[in-house]
Structure formats: structure tokens, C-alpha cells
Design a protein around this motif. Structure first.
Motif, short mmCIF file in Angstrom:
data_model
loop_
_atom_site.label_atom_id
_atom_site.label_comp_id
_atom_site.label_asym_id
_atom_site.label_seq_id
_atom_site.Cartn_x
_atom_site.Cartn_y
_atom_site.Cartn_z
N ALA A 327 0.86 -1.34 -0.05
CA ALA A 327 -0.02 -0.03 0.05
C ALA A 327 0.94 1.31 0.03
N GLU A 328 2.00 1.45 0.75
CA GLU A 328 2.95 2.52 0.75
C GLU A 328 3.66 2.52 -0.47
N LEU A 329 4.11 1.24 -1.02
CA LEU A 329 4.78 1.28 -2.24
C LEU A 329 4.03 1.92 -3.26
N ASP A 330 2.49 1.78 -3.44
CA ASP A 330 1.72 2.04 -4.36
C ASP A 330 1.37 3.42 -4.34
N LEU A 331 1.40 4.14 -3.08
CA LEU A 331 1.22 5.52 -2.83
C LEU A 331 2.48 6.12 -3.38
N ALA A 332 3.65 5.65 -3.19
CA ALA A 332 4.84 6.43 -3.86
C ALA A 332 4.95 6.04 -5.22
N ARG A 333 4.20 5.27 -5.86
CA ARG A 333 4.34 5.07 -7.12
C ARG A 333 3.46 6.12 -7.96
N ILE A 334 2.08 6.32 -7.43
CA ILE A 334 1.40 7.30 -8.24
C ILE A 334 1.86 8.60 -7.78
#
Length: 672
Positions: A327-334
Motif C-alpha cells: 500500500a505504501e509502495l503504491d502510494l509512492a508509485r502514483i
């Protein structure tokens, strides 16, 4: 009395040196000398094979056609390159052809014709039973196309013999361009025993065709024994396809960009996943071998910090850990300003003292192709060289990224939910043997080694793993559809990012919302839920429909991320967030105290005794924190008011703090 008869005797003196005497009562006696009139030659047999011998016999006849003994015969061959003959008349076959064997004696000579054939057994028939191009996975009819700009291909050829026999012969692969011009010709030689039932489990010969050869419009054909060195009685079966050259099917797939992100575990002494440019080939090995990929751009990005706990040694890595990390990685991705289309793959190392992880990795599974938004291209897994099985971590890369291609689990090795209900084989194995073309092309083996059909599909939990034709073609279709359905990412703008999850279809949980510079999410064509924002008067400020994600290993948990465009005015008025849908309603409101300024302190970064940095939110109502770099990319985030991370003194930073609804920001430089 008896008186003897009288006899008149006479003699003639001739002009010769001999006298001839006779009697009138007797016939004249004469003597005739035989002379050699002709020589005949016979060969037994007169047709032999290369390497065999036959014996030539000479016979003489006199002037009356009667046999006459001869001696001192001299032998010769008109074509010594076809056959030679010795002094005793022994003829040795050298090469296929025809020659004349001659015997000479007494001024006379005779000859016979010898025919030499290539050694063969007319009872054996050879044929090309089949040929297939493969980049690792193929089906029985060879219909899976070759991916352009991707892997090399192997051409597996089956040569059949009507009965088992050791035979060595040439097999030639010919490739023609669209105009019918021969552009490539490769030759291989059969070895070992040929039999009546060859299979692709053990191809008779293999050709490697470099990726650079492939383009549209090519045609191909395989030919057995083109020089006629090992002929048989059925020439029509010495080519494949029988009817002439066949078109080579090719396909384009979109490039795949992968950013490998080391995950730093702040709760475990900043243990950081090991991945570098030098180790990327190890991470990519299985992925490149089993999926239909063209151009792959892989690189290592900056680490991402998380305060997620791996657990308590010696066993950790439970679902909650992985869910927080991705979830935190996905936030950083977008929020990343550079690569909107990239897959992000987090690399985790279990901390010291852990010898077991409940899960090796997690991934989001998109339900539609062409979307680059939140929850579509993010995965995380354990690093290489941690598992006892040396291939497991690299197999995980293919497995988790396979999820981002829309694939569910294959039923192999007690794979968990979500299981693919249409997987074609019981036990989640391959339909037919595969071949490690990538390994051959990159020097790991001297041929495209066979992967048995009993091998488990890469989307299951079995090891070793390979891709079934079912998975391979589904990924190819998904990626092809992604080109047609591609929706360009929205540009970076100021958005309110609201995250949460639906559990068991009955409850909704909301995580702290952040106002960030990130990509707005695109509204789905059919939404299950809606996110709404309200002011303190209950007036709705926005409404954003969405559909929760599908998460690997978590059938009862469906996360969501909604990034809504915002403005200074909206942020000032926003006091409540509401999610509505089949699971009910969830609401989060700002907690506003009458004198909040009395306890609020500025957000700050301090250096700890161990040298690490601690970013802390000053607002006591803070429920979430994110630390940003100068370019707006995310260093790390947490559902907490503090975050530990490593940074050099003087590095610019921005701390973003959330009270659940609104965000405050503080920028500065990392202290000495």
C-alpha cells in the motif's frame, strides 16, 4: 599260309626343312595352335554401396570362341574416385557413381560397368515429423506467435525413422523474407538413435534464431538431408511443412518497465532489501524465460522506508506486513514524477533472526487491461539469496508480476486464493513440455533444455516453475489488450489521496488521507463504491466513484486508493470523508479541539544517537506521515505520527502530516 598285305610307302621331299611321309592306306594327321581372341570381365555383384567391395573376374576366348586360360591380367578403373581395383581384381567402392573396371592381357582387354550407391537401408524411411518455433512456451499445433524485440527463439525439429536406427544426417532451417528471398540458413546434424515416435520432450535437433531476425512477413521451412547423403524412398516427407514454406507468426507487445525498489524496514534496524544493477539479471531470469515479453527496461530506484513490522523472530512476514508495504509502495508509485507506466517491485529482506516468512510476496491484480493507476502495477517480495531454494526469489518476480498481468493463482502446491477457476490442468501443471530458450540464448546451457510437462505453472506455489501455455497466452492477450485499452496516466497534480480497505464485504476501514502531488485516479466504467467529501455544514464537496482492488493472498480484503483533484479552497473546507457501498458506510472526520494551537508543535526531523533520522508530526492529532524528497517523490510513509529513515545531512525534505482528513506540510534540510 598267311601272307601279310603289302603296303606302298612314299615320301615327299618338300622345300621345307621337314619331311612328310605317309601311306595310301591311312588319313592325313594335322595340328592347330589356339590364340587369344577376346577378354570378358564379370563383377559379382555389379552394384555395391560406398565402403563395400566386389571381385572382378577376367575370362579369355580363343579364335573359335572357346575358353582359353589367361594369365598376367592388368586391372584398371576408369574412375578411381568412384571405385579402385587391386592387382587381384578386388574392387573397392569409394563414392556414389558409376565406373568401368577393365582387365587387359595378351594385347586384348575387356570391361564391366560398376554402380556405386550411398550406403543406406532401403527398409528405413526417414521423415521430418514436425517443427516448432518457441521462445519458451508453445502448444501442440505451434500456433503461439513469436514476440518481436524479445527473446531469441528455438526451433525444435522432430526427425522420424520407420524403425530405430543410429543415423547422422543434416537438417537445414531456411528462413525467407516476404519476397521469397532466402535470408537465413542454419544447419544442424542429428546424433544418437532416431525412432518412429519422436516428441518435443526430446527434439531431434534444435536451432537458435536470434531475436534480431524476427520481423513481419517471414516464411520458413525445414529440409532433411538436402545433399542426398542419406537418401530414402519418400522425398516428400523430407521437408516440413510438406506443402511449402509457412508464414512465421509474430506479435508486438508493449515495453515493460520495472523499477526494483529496496524496502527499508525502519522497525528492524533499517534492514534493506538487496538489489542492484549487478543482481538485476538474477531477478529477471525466470520472468524473461516464461512470460511473453518484448523490450524490458529494468532498473533500481531509491529505497522506500516503512515502519511495518515483519513480526517476531524467528517467523514473520504475515499478510498484514505485506499489505502495508505494498500500500505504501503504491502510494509512492502514483506520486512518482518520472515513471507513470512502470511496474514497481519492492524488495524485502527478512531481518536478522528470522528464518521463516508466512508469505514470499504480495501483489495487486488488475481486473482490466490498459490502466496504469493505483492498485495496478505494484508488487513486493523477498530478495534473492535468502530462500534455501536458489530459484525461489526469481520465480517470485515472475509470479508477482504475473499478477499485475491479471493472472490469478494456478492450483499447484496448495496455492491460496484467488484461484483461477478455469485453469486447464488438474494440479496446475503444464499442458506440454516447455524449453528454456532464454537460458540457452544467454549461455546457461548448451541447448534449450526441456521443461517437463509435470512442472508446476509459475502462477502456482510449485517449484520448479514454468509458464503453461494457458498462462502464457493469457498474459499475451492481456498485454495486447493493454495496448488497445491503454489510458494515458493523468499528469501530476495536487490531489487528495484517500486509501482504505473492504474486509469480508461487510466493513470499511479508512486510512489517513494525504494531500500530495500525484496522479488522479481515473473513474471506472462500472463502480461499486463512492468516496465523498463534506464540509462542516454537510455540503458535499466532491463525489468519486471507485472499485476496490483485487489483492494477492487476501480474498477477504479489497484495498482501494482514490486520488481526487483538490484545491486550496476545498482543502480548507473539507472536514469529513465518507465511503459508501455494498459493505456499508465508513466516515472519518477531523478532530478539532478548541485550543489545538496550544499543543501543536512544528513538524521536524531530528538525528538520533544511532545516526538515523526521525521525522515527527507536530500536530498531536496526526494519524499519518509521509516524507518527500525535493522532487516530490516519496521517501516513506506510515499510519503513524513518526517515521525513522536514513538521510545525509543537508538533504532537502518535506514532512506531510495527516489528521485523517486534512494535511499539513513542513519543509527543511536534514540536520547534522
Amino acid at each position: 599260309m598267311h601272307r601279310p598285305a603289302s603296303r606302298l610307302l612314299w615320301c615327299v621331299f618338300a622345300s621345307f626343312t621337314l619331311w612328310s611321309c605317309g601311306s595310301t592306306s591311312e588319313a592325313t594327321n594335322t595340328t592347330t595352335v589356339s590364340t587369344l581372341a577376346s577378354v570378358s570381365v564379370s563383377l559379382a555383384p555389379s552394384t555395391i554401396q560406398v565402403g563395400q567391395t566386389t571381385t572382378a573376374t577376367a575370362a579369355g576366348l580363343d579364335q573359335n570362341g572357346k575358353p582359353l586360360a589367361i594369365s598376367g591380367v592388368s586391372w584398371s578403373s576408369a574412375s578411381p574416385s568412384v571405385a579402385t581395383v587391386g592387382s587381384a581384381g578386388v574392387v573397392s567402392a569409394v563414392a556414389a557413381g558409376q565406373t568401368t573396371i577393365t582387365a587387359a592381357t595378351g594385347g586384348k582387354q575387356g570391361s564391366a560397368t560398376l554402380v556405386v550407391q550411398v550406403a543406406s537401408n532401403p527398409a528405413i524411411d526417414y521423415a521430418i515429423a514436425g517443427a516448432q518455433f518457441t521462445q519458451g512456451v508453445q502448444v501442440a499445433d505451434g500456433s503461439i506467435p513469436m514476440v518481436l524485440n524479445g527473446n531469441a527463439a528455438a526451433v525444435n525439429v522432430l526427425v522420424r525413422a520407420s524403425s530405430s536406427r543410429q543415423a547422422s544426417m543434416q537438417v537445414v532451417l531456411r528462413i525467407f523474407d516476404a519476397a521469397g528471398v532466402l535470408t537465413r540458413s542454419d544447419t544442424a546434424v542429428t546424433t544418437g538413435t532416431l525412432g518412429p515416435n519422436p516428441t518435443y520432450d526430446s527434439p531431434t535437433v534444435q536451432f537458435m534464431v536470434p531475436a534480431s531476425v524476427f520481423k513481419t512477413g517471414l516464411r520458413w521451412q525445414v529440409v532433411r538431408d538436402p545433399k542426398g547423403a542419406v537418401p530414402d524412398d519418400a522425398v516428400a516427407t523430407d521437408v516440413f511443412p510438406r506443402s511449402g514454406t509457412a508464414p512465421l507468426s509474430v506479435v508486438n507487445v508493449p515495453p515493460l518497465t520495472i523499477r526494483f525498489v529496496p524496502i527499508t524496514l525502519a522497525a528492524h534496524g533499517n534492514a534493506t532489501g538487496a538489489v542492484s544493477a549487478a543482481t538485476l539479471p538474477q531477478y529477471l531470469r525466470t520472468l524473461m524465460s516464461v512470460h511473453p515479453l518484448g523490450v524490458v527496461n529494468a532498473h533500481v530506484g531509491p529505497p522506500l522506508v516503512t515502519n511495518a513490522s515483519f513480526g517476531t523472530a524467528p517467523s514473520g512476514g504475515a499478510a498484514a506486513f505485506w499489505q502495508q508495504v505494498i500500500a505504501e509502495l503504491d502510494l509512492a508509485r502514483i506520486a512518482d514524477p518520472i515513471e507513470p507506466d512502470a511496474n514497481w517491485y519492492g524488495v524485502v529482506v527478512p531481518p536478522s533472526g528470522f528464518n521463516n516468512t508466512s508469505y514470499g510476496g504480495f501483489s495487486y491484480i488488475p481486473t482490466t487491461a490498459g490502466n496504469t493507476g493505483a492498485g495496478t502495477r505494484t508488487s513486493a517480495a523477498v530478495q534473492i539469496n535468502w530462500f534455501f531454494n536458489p530459484t525461489q526469489a526469481r520465480d517470485l518476480v515472475a509470479h508477482e508480476i504475473g499478477h499485475t498481468f491479471g493472472r490469478l493463482h494456478a492450483p499447484c502446491g496448495s496455492a491460496g486464493s484467488p484461484l483461477d477457476p478455469t485453469f486447464p490442468t488438474i494440479g496446475g501443471t503444464l499442458e506440454q513440455a516447455g524449453h528454456d530458450v532464454f537460458g540457452w540464448a544467454n549461455g546457461f546451457a548448451g541447448s534449450a533444455l526441456t521443461i517437463p510437462a509435470s512442472t508446476g505453472d509459475v502462477m502456482g506455489y510449485c517449484n520448479p516453475a514454468w509458464a503453461s501455455a494457458y498462462t502464457y497466452t493469457a498474459v499475451m492477450a492481456f498485454r495486447g489488450a493493454a495496448v488497445l485499452a491503454y489510458r494515458a496516466p493523468e499528469p501530476i497534480s495536487r490531489v487528495l489521496v484517500v486509501r482504505g480497505s473492504i474486509r469480508n464485504g461487510r466493513s470499511i476501514a479508512l486510512d489517513p488521507a494525504f494531500t500530495l502531488d500525484a496522479r488522479p485516479t481515473q473513474s471506472p466504467t462500472a463502480a461499486e463504491y463512492v468516496l465523498e467529501g463534506f464540509d462542516d455544514r454537510g455540503q458535499r464537496l466532491f463525489s468519486a466513484p471507485f472499485t476496490p482492488f483485487v489483492l494477492d493472498h487476501a480474498p477477504d480484503l479489497r484495498p482501494f486508493t482514490v486520488a481526487v483533484p483538490t484545491s486550496t479552497n476545498l482543502e480548507a473546507r473539507l472536514t469529513a470523508l465518507v465511503v459508501r457501498g455494498p459493505a456499508g458506510v465508513a466516515r472519518v472526520e477531523r478532530k478539532v479541539s478548541g485550543d489545538s494551537t496550544a499543543t501543536r508543535r512544528p513538524s521536524r526531523i531530528t538525528r538520533e544517537a544511532d545516526g538515523a533520522m526521525t521525522a515527527a508530526c507536530g500536530d498531536p492529532e496526526s494519524r499519518g506521515i509521509a516524507v518527500l524528497r525535493a522532487d516530490g517523490s516519496v521517501v516513506g510513509s506510515a499510519p503513524a505520527a513518526t517515521l525513522r529513515y536514513a538521510a545525509a545531512a543537508g538533504t532537502p525534505f518535506t514532512i506531510v502530516c495527516s489528521d485523517g482528513v486534512r494535511t499539513t506540510r513542513h519543509s527543511g534540510l536534514v540536520p547534522e
